[in-house]
Design an enzyme around this catalytic site. Structure first.
Site, short mmCIF file in Angstrom:
data_model
loop_
_atom_site.label_atom_id
_atom_site.label_comp_id
_atom_site.label_asym_id
_atom_site.label_seq_id
_atom_site.Cartn_x
_atom_site.Cartn_y
_atom_site.Cartn_z
N ASP A 113 -16.27 40.01 17.90
CA ASP A 113 -16.00 38.56 18.11
C ASP A 113 -17.02 38.11 18.85
OD1 ASP A 113 -15.29 36.11 18.63
OD2 ASP A 113 -13.08 36.55 18.36
N TYR A 148 -8.26 37.49 22.51
CA TYR A 148 -7.77 36.19 22.49
C TYR A 148 -6.16 36.27 21.82
CZ TYR A 148 -6.55 32.06 19.99
OH TYR A 148 -6.01 30.85 19.56
N LYS A 164 -15.63 26.51 18.66
CA LYS A 164 -16.10 26.69 20.06
C LYS A 164 -17.58 26.17 20.04
CE LYS A 164 -11.92 28.00 20.46
NZ LYS A 164 -11.32 28.92 19.87
N ARG A 193 -13.93 25.73 -3.83
CA ARG A 193 -13.25 27.04 -3.15
C ARG A 193 -14.27 27.99 -3.22
NH1 ARG A 193 -10.12 30.22 -5.67
NH2 ARG A 193 -9.12 28.61 -6.52
C1 LIG Z 1 -12.50 34.32 21.15
C2 LIG Z 1 -11.92 33.89 20.04
N1 LIG Z 1 -11.78 34.43 18.79
C3 LIG Z 1 -11.32 33.65 17.76
C4 LIG Z 1 -10.49 32.51 17.89
C5 LIG Z 1 -9.67 31.58 17.05
O1 LIG Z 1 -10.24 30.56 16.41
P1 LIG Z 1 -9.63 29.26 15.99
O2 LIG Z 1 -8.80 28.57 17.14
O3 LIG Z 1 -10.77 28.53 15.20
O4 LIG Z 1 -8.75 29.69 14.76
C6 LIG Z 1 -10.45 31.87 19.33
C7 LIG Z 1 -9.69 30.54 19.68
O5 LIG Z 1 -9.58 30.39 20.90
C8 LIG Z 1 -11.41 32.52 20.33
O6 LIG Z 1 -11.26 32.07 21.45
#
Ligand SMILES: Cc1ncc(COP(=O)(O)O)c(C=O)c1O
Length: 384
Positions: free
Chosen positions: A176, A104, A201, A52
């Protein structure tokens, strides 16, 4: 070890993954499954003690992605939201965070339904409007959260401008970078303090792993993020680390095709009578086009559209595509289509942050562009 400082992004994506294994010469990283590591003497671990806190496969991934973002520190998490959760813990209860109103849906849910309930003050605003940022500023504002391009509106926030404004007022700027990836945009070089990714992604790139990543070059922030990563423990397993690490080696090549396909799709949609509005920062008519052209090297692989036929037409397009798979997520080799209001952003439907029901989001894959365009055309042409 290849000297990477003066190398291009494609070379860093491949060789930043690390040198061959020094013991066996294996050119591919071994997956280190051990949860615990022998110690030389009591309290005298070698490089690792417990997985961890640290694991060789995770270290390789963290080093690799930090190189791609031009960061001195990288931290891998079990998901993008686990990474976001750690970042929101950097601010204390009573502090104020500014979040984009088009972030998101899961990010907004995490901030408003988890951290705000625990005492964090959160406001969602239009971050493309700098006057709105100044207007929403409070004495306790400690963090500004940027998502650019945003999901699913594809809005563009000027990272340099928001960074200057926030830093002058003593706040930390988080970006992000999931949609752009470091192949197209490097927020730390534009003045951000922290970059976060859903590696589920484009970085993973193959719809086969859920993960998150955080990068920073600020030693103090890095120490706190590393503490939270270990203390809260939302770490990825070694196999997941390996998959993201492997995916990131081909990021640059994949992004070239994603962008080419998205630009062509945006052009097709823009000329189609069934489409009321195309949301793609590569179109000169997009309000964020000039900023995107400045801060990104290309416009990305995501395209959204609003249908003239409203929700019924949006649902019908999602039903009619053949190459585009109807599914959540994005950024992988296969083209995906989805209806955010009922799928990825259902958690904000019925709130001030909801996505309209006539909006459809496309994640352009790496199939032949002509085939993908033909699929879109037949889906739209067939609308009643
Ligand atoms: C722009 C963005 N940030 C964060 C996330 C969250 O990521 P995760 O689904 O890997 O937890 C997403 C998920 O679709 C996203 O599109």
């Amino acid at each position: 070890m290849v000297q990477l400082d003066d190398k291009g992004f494609g070379t860093r994506a491949v060789h930043g993954a690390g040198p061959p294994d020094p013991v066996t010469g294996a050119v591919v990283l071994p997956i280190s499954l051990a949860t615990t590591f022998e110690q030389e003497a009591v309290g005298k671990p070698l490089a690792y003690e417990y997985s961890r806190s640290g694991n060789p496969t995770r270290t390789a991934l963290e080093t690799h992605l930090a190189v791609l973002e031009g960061a001195s520190h990288g931290f891998a998490f079990a998901s993008g939201l686990a990474a976001e959760d750690a970042l929101l813990r950097l601010v204390a209860n009573g502090d104020h965070v500014l979040l984009p109103d088009d972030a998101y849906g899961g990010t907004i849910r995490l901030a408003l339904q988890v951290h705000a309930l625990a005492g964090l003050a959160v406001d969602t605003i239009d971050l493309t409007d700098l006057d709105a940022v100044v207007g929403a500023w409070q004495p306790g504002t400690r963090m500004v959260w940027v998502e650019t391009p945003s999901n699913p509106w594809l809005r563009i926030v000027d990272i340099e401008a928001v960074g200057a404004l926030a830093h002058a007022r003593g706040a930390v700027v988080v970006v992000d970078n999931t949609f752009a990836t470091p192949a197209l945009q490097r927020p730390l070089a534009l003045g951000a303090d922290i970059v976060i990714h859903s590696t589920t992604k484009y970085l993973g790139g193959h719809s086969d792993v859920v993960g998150g990543f955080v990068a920073t070059s600020d030693d103090e922030l890095a120490e706190r993020i590393g503490f939270l990563q270990n203390a809260a423990g939302a770490v990825p397993g070694p196999l997941d680390c390996y998959l993201v690490h492997r995916g990131a080696k081909t990021l640059q090549l994949r992004m070239v095709r994603h962008c080419e396909s998205a630009a062509a799709a945006a052009e097709l949609l823009d000329a189609h009578p069934a489409v009321a509005q195309v949301l793609y920062p590569g179109l000169p008519s997009h309000p964020g086009h000039a900023v995107a052209a400045r801060q990104m090297s290309d416009f990305g692989g995501m395209v959204s559209m609003q249908l003239t036929g409203g929700e019924a037409a949006a649902l019908e397009v999602c039903r009619r595509t053949e190459i585009f798979t109807l599914a959540e997520s994005l950024g992988a080799v296969e083209s995906l289509i989805e209806h955010p209001a009922r799928m990825t952003h259902a958690s904000v439907t019925g709130t001030g942050n909801e996505v309209p029901a006539d909006l459809v989001r496309l994640s352009m894959g790496i199939e032949d562009v002509a085939d993908v365009l033909a699929d879109l055309a037949q889906a739209l042409d067939g609308l009643a």
